[in-house]
Design an enzyme around this catalytic site. Structure first.
Site, PDB file in Angstrom:
ATOM      1  N   LYS A 254     -11.835  -7.785   6.030  1.00 21.91           N
ATOM      2  CA  LYS A 254     -11.207  -6.677   7.131  1.00 21.91           C
ATOM      3  C   LYS A 254     -12.255  -5.627   7.420  1.00 21.91           C
ATOM      4  O   LYS A 254     -12.670  -5.017   6.356  1.00 21.91           O
ATOM      5  CB  LYS A 254      -9.956  -6.130   6.423  1.00 21.91           C
ATOM      6  CG  LYS A 254      -9.379  -5.581   7.373  1.00 21.91           C
ATOM      7  CD  LYS A 254      -8.049  -4.610   6.793  1.00 21.91           C
ATOM      8  CE  LYS A 254      -7.384  -3.662   7.536  1.00 21.91           C
ATOM      9  NZ  LYS A 254      -6.521  -3.029   6.871  1.00 21.91           N
TER      10      LYS A 254
ATOM     11  N   LYS B  80     -12.444  -4.872   1.953  1.00 26.32           N
ATOM     12  CA  LYS B  80     -11.878  -3.976   2.927  1.00 26.32           C
ATOM     13  C   LYS B  80     -12.747  -2.825   3.245  1.00 26.32           C
ATOM     14  O   LYS B  80     -12.876  -1.932   2.175  1.00 26.32           O
ATOM     15  CB  LYS B  80     -10.381  -3.798   2.631  1.00 26.32           C
ATOM     16  CG  LYS B  80      -9.765  -2.457   3.820  1.00 26.32           C
ATOM     17  CD  LYS B  80      -8.298  -2.284   3.356  1.00 26.32           C
ATOM     18  CE  LYS B  80      -7.826  -1.133   4.179  1.00 26.32           C
ATOM     19  NZ  LYS B  80      -6.532  -0.943   4.085  1.00 26.32           N
TER      20      LYS B  80
ATOM     21  N   ARG C 148     -11.001   7.682   3.686  1.00 24.54           N
ATOM     22  CA  ARG C 148     -10.780   6.740   2.781  1.00 24.54           C
ATOM     23  C   ARG C 148     -11.948   6.132   1.844  1.00 24.54           C
ATOM     24  O   ARG C 148     -11.880   5.154   1.245  1.00 24.54           O
ATOM     25  CB  ARG C 148      -9.835   5.744   3.126  1.00 24.54           C
ATOM     26  CG  ARG C 148      -8.478   5.981   3.670  1.00 24.54           C
ATOM     27  CD  ARG C 148      -7.578   4.836   3.652  1.00 24.54           C
ATOM     28  NE  ARG C 148      -6.504   4.917   4.736  1.00 24.54           N
ATOM     29  CZ  ARG C 148      -5.520   5.945   4.640  1.00 24.54           C
ATOM     30  NH1 ARG C 148      -5.618   6.660   3.965  1.00 24.54           N
ATOM     31  NH2 ARG C 148      -4.528   5.721   5.736  1.00 24.54           N
TER      32      ARG C 148
ATOM     33  N   CYS D 146       0.836  -1.181   0.008  1.00 17.87           N
ATOM     34  CA  CYS D 146       0.169   0.139   0.170  1.00 17.87           C
ATOM     35  C   CYS D 146       0.942   1.293   0.014  1.00 17.87           C
ATOM     36  O   CYS D 146       2.126   0.936   0.029  1.00 17.87           O
ATOM     37  CB  CYS D 146      -0.901  -0.020   1.166  1.00 17.87           C
ATOM     38  SG  CYS D 146      -2.444   1.232   0.872  1.00 17.87           S
TER      39      CYS D 146
ATOM     40  N   SER E  25      -6.627  -3.424  14.259  1.00 18.21           N
ATOM     41  CA  SER E  25      -6.202  -2.394  15.558  1.00 18.21           C
ATOM     42  C   SER E  25      -7.165  -2.047  16.229  1.00 18.21           C
ATOM     43  O   SER E  25      -7.126  -2.357  17.570  1.00 18.21           O
ATOM     44  CB  SER E  25      -5.287  -1.287  15.163  1.00 18.21           C
ATOM     45  OG  SER E  25      -6.059  -0.305  14.307  1.00 18.21           O
TER      46      SER E  25
ATOM     47  N   GLU F  91     -16.534  -7.555  -4.722  1.00 18.91           N
ATOM     48  CA  GLU F  91     -15.122  -7.298  -4.654  1.00 18.91           C
ATOM     49  C   GLU F  91     -14.338  -8.589  -4.519  1.00 18.91           C
ATOM     50  O   GLU F  91     -13.269  -8.684  -5.270  1.00 18.91           O
ATOM     51  CB  GLU F  91     -15.012  -6.583  -3.264  1.00 18.91           C
ATOM     52  CG  GLU F  91     -15.240  -5.084  -3.328  1.00 18.91           C
ATOM     53  CD  GLU F  91     -14.329  -4.297  -4.177  1.00 18.91           C
ATOM     54  OE1 GLU F  91     -13.039  -4.955  -4.787  1.00 18.91           O
ATOM     55  OE2 GLU F  91     -14.326  -3.049  -4.072  1.00 18.91           O
TER      56      GLU F  91
HETATM   57  C1  PBG Z   1      -3.114   0.353   4.619  1.00 20.89           C
HETATM   58  C2  PBG Z   1      -3.656  -0.527   5.888  1.00 20.89           C
HETATM   59  C3  PBG Z   1      -4.340  -0.046   6.875  1.00 20.89           C
HETATM   60  C4  PBG Z   1      -4.784  -1.202   7.757  1.00 20.89           C
HETATM   61  C5  PBG Z   1      -3.892  -2.379   7.090  1.00 20.89           C
HETATM   62  N1  PBG Z   1      -3.238  -1.723   5.892  1.00 20.89           N
HETATM   63  C6  PBG Z   1      -4.915   1.282   7.250  1.00 20.89           C
HETATM   64  C7  PBG Z   1      -6.112   1.601   6.353  1.00 20.89           C
HETATM   65  O1  PBG Z   1      -6.425   1.176   5.503  1.00 20.89           O
HETATM   66  O2  PBG Z   1      -6.245   2.729   6.760  1.00 20.89           O
HETATM   67  C8  PBG Z   1      -5.431  -1.203   8.867  1.00 20.89           C
HETATM   68  C9  PBG Z   1      -4.896  -2.433   9.941  1.00 20.89           C
HETATM   69  C10 PBG Z   1      -5.250  -2.253  11.177  1.00 20.89           C
HETATM   70  O3  PBG Z   1      -6.280  -1.392  11.667  1.00 20.89           O
HETATM   71  O4  PBG Z   1      -4.911  -2.975  12.258  1.00 20.89           O
HETATM   72  N2  PBG Z   1      -3.875   0.870   3.863  1.00 20.89           N
END
Ligand code: PBG
Length: 316
Positions: A241, A188, A210, A113, A267, A226
């Site tokens: 996710k 996602k 986003r 990413c 997270s 998707e």
């Molecule tokens: C990168 C990415 C993100 C996460 C994984 N890859 C952040 C986002 O999309 O803002 C989130 C992982 C997490 O919250 O543990 N794009």
């Protein structure tokens, strides 16, 4: 029904779902410097790690039987064109070489990413104030190839641009990496539960959000589209996710496709449990195991989780 619940041996005998450390993936945040081990405030027990510290952490995960690691980079320098995302000597590329040398048998997956590498914090190239889809595909393809060259066992694009799985597949094939599999962050969602990660990876968008590329949390059928598109483009494994708020999507994906299915306990899911536990409001170990078993029961084969090491240690 209570006859078979009466004792632990009986409950063990009839248990339907089991957790295996080998099916956990542990995310690691790698940063420049030496001897850096900076705890992430909102994610207790998780750190920004310089390379040799990340190697140590990876070796510990391997010793605990954890199935693999997922690498994120925090670069020295962010710019408009995310140049460190695909630099041969970028932070992830260097960390990978060190980890593969020290712990060659541990599966190393890389997050592909741009948001950690752009000065504006968006996942792609900004053209006229918007993230430009096709221009971003070139960056992603270059990043994936540079990861494969540095020894990645698998690449995991998380940007949510359209067509990125196909673009990465073609780039890997023509660069001589036809055997590097792709784990696509297929469904996602634009989730508030990524909040603590953005502190960890220093990747919060500097303007806007986003929602122009990540999915609307309200849309389940669209999530299946998707996933279908990513499989058509050549994804080897798919991911849903976040995990716990989207167990319905995990279950539908499991019922519909016979490819390995991953779920990312993100997270915010981790931090909520940790925060409640620190307040004495919830039992940390039990909340951790119950959340992981729920994700697995919903149908995930593989769970990406910040609890990977802790849970693996308990399950030994
Ligand atoms: C990168 C990415 C993100 C996460 C994984 N890859 C952040 C986002 O999309 O803002 C989130 C992982 C997490 O919250 O543990 N794009």
């Amino acid at each position: 029904m209570r006859r078979l619940r009466a004792t632990e041996p009986l409950r063990t005998l009839v248990r339907e779902t089991h957790l295996e450390p080998s099916q956990f993936i542990f995310p690691l945040f790698v940063c420049p410097g030496r001897g850096v081990r900076r705890e992430i405030g909102s994610m207790p027990g998780n750190y920004q790690l310089s390379i040799e510290e990340a190697v140590r952490e990876a070796a510990e995960a391997a010793d605990l039987g954890v199935g693999g690691i997922l690498l994120f980079g925090i670069p020295d320098h962010k710019d408009e064109s995310a140049s460190e995302a695909y630099a041969e000597d970028g932070i992830v590329q260097r960390a990978l070489r060190a980890i593969k040398q020290a712990v060659p048998d541990l599966l190393a997956i890389t997050d592909v990413c741009n948001c950690e590498y752009t000065s504006h914090g968006h996942c792609g190239k900004i053209v006229d104030g918007q993230v430009d889809n096709d221009a971003t595909l070139e960056w992603l393809a270059k990043a994936a190839v540079s990861h494969a060259r540095a020894g990645a066992d698998m690449v995991a694009p998380s940007d949510m641009m359209d067509g990125r799985v196909g673009a990465i597949r073609r780039a890997l094939d023509s660069a001589g990496y036809p055997n590097t599999p792709i784990l696509s962050y297929a469904a996602k969602f634009a989730s508030v539960f990524y909040g603590p990660f953005r502190e960890a990876a220093e990747s919060a968008p500097q303007f806007g959000d986003r929602r122009g590329y990540q999915m609307d949390p309200a849309n389940g059928r669209e999530a299946l589209r998707e996933i279908e598109l990513d499989l058509e483009e050549g994804a080897d494994m798919i991911m849903v996710k976040p995990a716990m708020p989207y167990l319905d999507i995990i279950r539908q994906a499991r019922d519909r496709w016979d490819v390995p299915l991953a779920a990312y306990q993100v997270s915010g899911e981790f931090s909520m449990i940790m925060a409640a536990a620190r307040n004495g409001w919830i039992d940390c170990q039990r909340a951790m195991l119950e959340s992981l078993i729920a994700i697995r029961r919903a149908g995930a084969d593989i769970t990406i989780t910040y609890f990977a090491k802790q849970a693996a240690a308990l399950l030994r």
